[in-house]
Motif scaffolding. Structure first.
Motif, PDB file in Angstrom:
ATOM      1  N   UNK A 196      -3.301  -4.051   7.842  1.00  0.00           N
ATOM      2  CA  UNK A 196      -2.885  -2.709   7.422  1.00  0.00           C
ATOM      3  C   UNK A 196      -2.839  -2.572   5.912  1.00  0.00           C
ATOM      4  N   UNK A 197      -2.310  -3.581   5.262  1.00  0.00           N
ATOM      5  CA  UNK A 197      -2.254  -3.579   3.803  1.00  0.00           C
ATOM      6  C   UNK A 197      -3.664  -3.586   3.216  1.00  0.00           C
ATOM      7  N   UNK A 254     -12.500   3.245  -1.956  1.00  0.00           N
ATOM      8  CA  UNK A 254     -13.676   3.876  -1.383  1.00  0.00           C
ATOM      9  C   UNK A 254     -14.369   2.990  -0.374  1.00  0.00           C
ATOM     10  N   UNK A 255     -13.656   1.959   0.123  1.00  0.00           N
ATOM     11  CA  UNK A 255     -14.205   1.074   1.146  1.00  0.00           C
ATOM     12  C   UNK A 255     -13.760   1.545   2.524  1.00  0.00           C
ATOM     13  N   UNK A 256     -14.196   0.846   3.549  1.00  0.00           N
ATOM     14  CA  UNK A 256     -13.869   1.204   4.924  1.00  0.00           C
ATOM     15  C   UNK A 256     -13.112   0.056   5.586  1.00  0.00           C
ATOM     16  N   UNK A 257     -12.508   0.287   6.750  1.00  0.00           N
ATOM     17  CA  UNK A 257     -11.851  -0.806   7.469  1.00  0.00           C
ATOM     18  C   UNK A 257     -12.798  -1.967   7.776  1.00  0.00           C
ATOM     19  N   UNK A 258     -14.090  -1.699   7.873  1.00  0.00           N
ATOM     20  CA  UNK A 258     -15.055  -2.771   8.124  1.00  0.00           C
ATOM     21  C   UNK A 258     -15.211  -3.711   6.936  1.00  0.00           C
ATOM     22  N   UNK A 259     -14.681  -3.302   5.774  1.00  0.00           N
ATOM     23  CA  UNK A 259     -14.745  -4.140   4.573  1.00  0.00           C
ATOM     24  C   UNK A 259     -13.510  -5.022   4.428  1.00  0.00           C
ATOM     25  N   UNK A 260     -12.638  -4.992   5.424  1.00  0.00           N
ATOM     26  CA  UNK A 260     -11.417  -5.792   5.408  1.00  0.00           C
ATOM     27  C   UNK A 260     -11.542  -6.910   6.436  1.00  0.00           C
ATOM     28  N   UNK A 261     -11.230  -8.127   6.005  1.00  0.00           N
ATOM     29  CA  UNK A 261     -11.339  -9.309   6.858  1.00  0.00           C
ATOM     30  C   UNK A 261     -10.011 -10.057   6.873  1.00  0.00           C
ATOM     31  N   UNK A 262      -9.637 -10.565   8.029  1.00  0.00           N
ATOM     32  CA  UNK A 262      -8.491 -11.457   8.091  1.00  0.00           C
ATOM     33  C   UNK A 262      -8.952 -12.857   7.696  1.00  0.00           C
ATOM     34  N   UNK A 263      -8.005 -13.761   7.505  1.00  0.00           N
ATOM     35  CA  UNK A 263      -8.372 -15.126   7.146  1.00  0.00           C
ATOM     36  C   UNK A 263      -9.188 -15.787   8.253  1.00  0.00           C
ATOM     37  N   UNK A 268     -12.011  -2.156 -11.232  1.00  0.00           N
ATOM     38  CA  UNK A 268     -12.428  -0.759 -11.387  1.00  0.00           C
ATOM     39  C   UNK A 268     -12.925  -0.474 -12.796  1.00  0.00           C
ATOM     40  N   UNK A 269     -12.496  -1.267 -13.787  1.00  0.00           N
ATOM     41  CA  UNK A 269     -12.935  -1.061 -15.164  1.00  0.00           C
ATOM     42  C   UNK A 269     -14.003  -2.066 -15.575  1.00  0.00           C
ATOM     43  N   UNK A 270     -14.365  -2.944 -14.669  1.00  0.00           N
ATOM     44  CA  UNK A 270     -15.389  -3.944 -14.972  1.00  0.00           C
ATOM     45  C   UNK A 270     -16.757  -3.289 -15.078  1.00  0.00           C
ATOM     46  N   UNK A 271     -17.582  -3.788 -15.987  1.00  0.00           N
ATOM     47  CA  UNK A 271     -18.933  -3.260 -16.158  1.00  0.00           C
ATOM     48  C   UNK A 271     -19.938  -3.919 -15.222  1.00  0.00           C
ATOM     49  N   UNK A 272     -19.669  -5.132 -14.804  1.00  0.00           N
ATOM     50  CA  UNK A 272     -20.670  -5.913 -14.075  1.00  0.00           C
ATOM     51  C   UNK A 272     -20.217  -6.361 -12.688  1.00  0.00           C
ATOM     52  N   UNK A 273     -19.022  -5.951 -12.267  1.00  0.00           N
ATOM     53  CA  UNK A 273     -18.500  -6.392 -10.976  1.00  0.00           C
ATOM     54  C   UNK A 273     -17.801  -5.234 -10.273  1.00  0.00           C
ATOM     55  N   UNK A 274     -17.652  -5.357  -8.972  1.00  0.00           N
ATOM     56  CA  UNK A 274     -16.858  -4.393  -8.210  1.00  0.00           C
ATOM     57  C   UNK A 274     -16.340  -5.085  -6.954  1.00  0.00           C
ATOM     58  N   UNK A 275     -15.323  -4.512  -6.349  1.00  0.00           N
ATOM     59  CA  UNK A 275     -14.754  -5.061  -5.117  1.00  0.00           C
ATOM     60  C   UNK A 275     -15.528  -4.500  -3.936  1.00  0.00           C
ATOM     61  N   UNK A 276     -16.147  -5.417  -3.177  1.00  0.00           N
ATOM     62  CA  UNK A 276     -16.929  -5.012  -2.015  1.00  0.00           C
ATOM     63  C   UNK A 276     -16.197  -5.277  -0.707  1.00  0.00           C
ATOM     64  N   UNK A 277     -15.212  -6.195  -0.735  1.00  0.00           N
ATOM     65  CA  UNK A 277     -14.494  -6.540   0.490  1.00  0.00           C
ATOM     66  C   UNK A 277     -13.146  -7.148   0.125  1.00  0.00           C
ATOM     67  N   UNK A 278     -12.245  -7.154   1.097  1.00  0.00           N
ATOM     68  CA  UNK A 278     -10.910  -7.707   0.937  1.00  0.00           C
ATOM     69  C   UNK A 278     -10.620  -8.672   2.071  1.00  0.00           C
ATOM     70  N   UNK A 279      -9.939  -9.772   1.755  1.00  0.00           N
ATOM     71  CA  UNK A 279      -9.543 -10.753   2.767  1.00  0.00           C
ATOM     72  C   UNK A 279      -8.039 -10.902   2.690  1.00  0.00           C
ATOM     73  N   UNK A 280      -7.354 -10.704   3.813  1.00  0.00           N
ATOM     74  CA  UNK A 280      -5.895 -10.659   3.801  1.00  0.00           C
ATOM     75  C   UNK A 280      -5.329 -11.077   5.150  1.00  0.00           C
ATOM     76  N   UNK A 281      -4.074 -11.480   5.145  1.00  0.00           N
ATOM     77  CA  UNK A 281      -3.376 -11.763   6.384  1.00  0.00           C
ATOM     78  C   UNK A 281      -2.726 -10.530   6.971  1.00  0.00           C
ATOM     79  N   UNK A 282      -2.724  -9.422   6.225  1.00  0.00           N
ATOM     80  CA  UNK A 282      -2.112  -8.176   6.682  1.00  0.00           C
ATOM     81  C   UNK A 282      -3.179  -7.080   6.700  1.00  0.00           C
TER      82      UNK A 282
END
Length: 368
Positions: free
Chosen positions: A53-54, A63-72, A37-51
Motif C-alpha cells: 500500500x505504501x 506517475x507509476x502504476x501498481x504494476x511498478x510496485x514489487x514486494x521483496x 525527480x530533479x535528476x538529469x540522467x535518472x528516474x524512478x521506474x519501480x519500487x520494492x517494498x514490504x508494504x
C-alpha cells in the motif's frame, strides 16, 4: 508524504536510466525519491517494498502504476523489466549482500547505500558478485559528490594549507530508540562507526586521497543501557598516514548531533562545520590571505549520486566511488574494532598511489 505526479523530465525516459528503489524507509521517502525527480540522467521506474500500500501511494505520486510496485518476494521479477536498468539498495546493512547479489544475477546495475556490507568479507562478496555478473556497482558516498567537500579536497591537495599535519573529525548523534535496527548487531554490523563514523573515515580518505597505514582505537559500551546491549555507544579512533600525518575521529550514538571536519597544515587550515548533513554544509578556509568561506549554488546531494551513476551506466566507465571504495572502509573499520578489542595498534596493508580505490571523477556543481 506522497509527491505530486512527476510529469516533466529533463530527458526522455528512453535516455535516462530507470532505477528501482529497494526499500521505502525514511531516506528513500524523504530524500531519494524527491531527488530522482530533479535528476538529469535518472528516474524512478519501480519500487520494492514490504508494504504494498505504501509503495502504491508513492507510485501514484511518481506517475507509476501498481504494476511498478514489487514486494521483496517479487524482487527477482525486476529481471523482466528492460526499463529498470539499475537498483538503489536502501535496506539494513546485513541485507545489502542478498539484494545486491540478486540484482546482479538479474543483470541490474547497483547503487548501494553505505556501508556496503557488515564487514570487509561481506563487502568483498558484493563486489565479486557484481564483477562476475558484469554489472556496475557504486557505493553511495554522497559527501564525495558535493562542491564543499571537493573544495576542501582541492585546498588540501593543491597545497593551499601547506604541508598537512593533522586532521580531526567528529560525527555524533543521539540514537534513543532501543528497537532501532541500527542498534541490532545482526542487522547493522556495529554501532555508530558503520553508520555515522564512516563519514569521518571516508571523508578523510577522500580529502587526502591517501590510505592510512595503521589504526588505534577505543570504544565504550555502557552497562545497563538497553540501547547498547549489542553495539557500542561510542568509538574513538586514530588513523596514521605517511609522513607522520595523523587523524583523530570521534563517533557516538550518545551525544548531541555534531558533524565537523578540520584539517591543519603548516600554512593554513580548514573547517567544515557542519560537515555531513544533507544540506547546509559550511566550509571555512584560512591561509596566508585570510579566511574565506566559499559559497555554491543550490544542488541536491542525492541527485548528484543518481546522475553520476547513471552516466557511468551509459558510458561503462568505473564510478568514482565503486564497490572497492566501500570494501576499503570496511577493511579499516574491521581494524578499528580489532584495535578497540586488543588495545593495540593495528597495521594495515600498504596501499600505493592516489585515490587507489576510486574511478572516474564526477561532475561537481561549482567546480571547474
Amino acid at each position: 508524504m506522497p509527491l505530486k505526479p512527476d510529469i516533466e523530465r529533463p530527458e526522455t525516459q528512453s535516455r535516462r536510466v530507470g532505477f528501482a528503489i529497494v526499500g521505502i524507509g525514511e531516506l528513500s521517502a524523504e530524500e531519494l525519491i524527491p531527488a530522482a525527480r530533479t535528476s538529469e540522467h535518472a528516474y524512478v521506474a519501480a519500487l520494492v517494498t514490504g508494504e504494498r500500500g505504501k509503495g502504491e501511494a508513492f507510485a501514484l505520486s511518481l506517475g507509476l502504476t501498481p504494476d511498478d510496485v514489487y514486494t521483496y518476494e517479487e524482487y527477482d521479477r525486476l529481471g523482466e523489466r528492460s526499463d529498470v536498468e539499475a537498483v538503489y539498495v536502501v535496506l539494513p546493512n546485513s541485507m545489502h549482500r542478498e539484494y545486491v547479489e540478486r540484482a546482479a544475477k538479474a543483470g541490474k546495475h547497483v547503487l548501494c547505500e553505505k556501508p556496503l556490507g557488515v564487514n570487509a568479507a561481506d563487502a568483498q562478496a558484493i563486489v565479486d558478485a557484481c564483477a562476475g555478473a558484469g554489472v556496475q556497482l557504486m557505493t553511495a558516498y554522497r559527501c564525495q559528490y558535493t562542491p564543499e567537500h571537493w573544495a576542501a579536497r582541492q585546498a588540501v591537495q593543491e597545497g593551499r594549507l601547506g604541508k598537512i599535519k593533522l586532521l580531526d573529525s567528529i560525527h555524533v548523534q543521539v540514537q534513543d530508540d532501543p528497537e532501532a535496527w541500527r542498534l541490532k548487531l545482526g542487522l547493522a554490523g556495529g554501532g555508530p562507526l558503520p553508520d555515522v563514523g564512516i563519514y569521518s573515515l571516508n571523508t578523510i580518505r577522500f580529502v587526502t586521497g591517501q590510505e592510512p597505514e595503521w589504526v588505534f582505537a577505543a570504544q565504550h559500551q555502557p552497562q545497563g543501557d538497553l540501547r547498547f546491549t549489542e553495539v557500542e555507544e561510542s568509538v574513538s579512533f586514530m588513523l596514521g598516514f605517511a609522513d607522520g600525518v595523523v587523524a583523530n575521529c570521534l563517533t557516538s550514538y550518545g551525544a548531541l548531533k555534531t558533524s565537523t571536519l578540520r584539517v591543519l597544515g603548516e600554512e593554513g587550515a580548514l573547517l567544515m562545520d557542519p560537515a555531513f548533513p544533507y544540506d547546509g554544509l559550511k566550509l571555512t578556509i584560512e591561509d596566508e590571505a585570510g579566511k574565506f568561506e566559499p559559497s555554491f549554488g543550490s544542488y541536491d546531494q542525492f541527485s548528484q549520486e543518481f546522475d553520476h551513476f547513471a552516466q557511468r551506466v551509459r558510458d561503462g566507465q568505473r564510478p568514482w566511488t565503486p564497490g572497492e571504495e566501500g570494501v576499503q572502509d570496511h577493511v579499516i573499520m574491521d581494524a578499528v574494532y580489532e584495535s578497540a578489542r586488543s588495545g593495540q595498534v593495528v597495521r594495515l596493508k600498504f596501499v600505493e598511489g592516489q585515490d587507489a580505490f576510486r574511478g572516474t571523477p564526477p561532475e561537481v556543481p561549482g567546480q571547474d
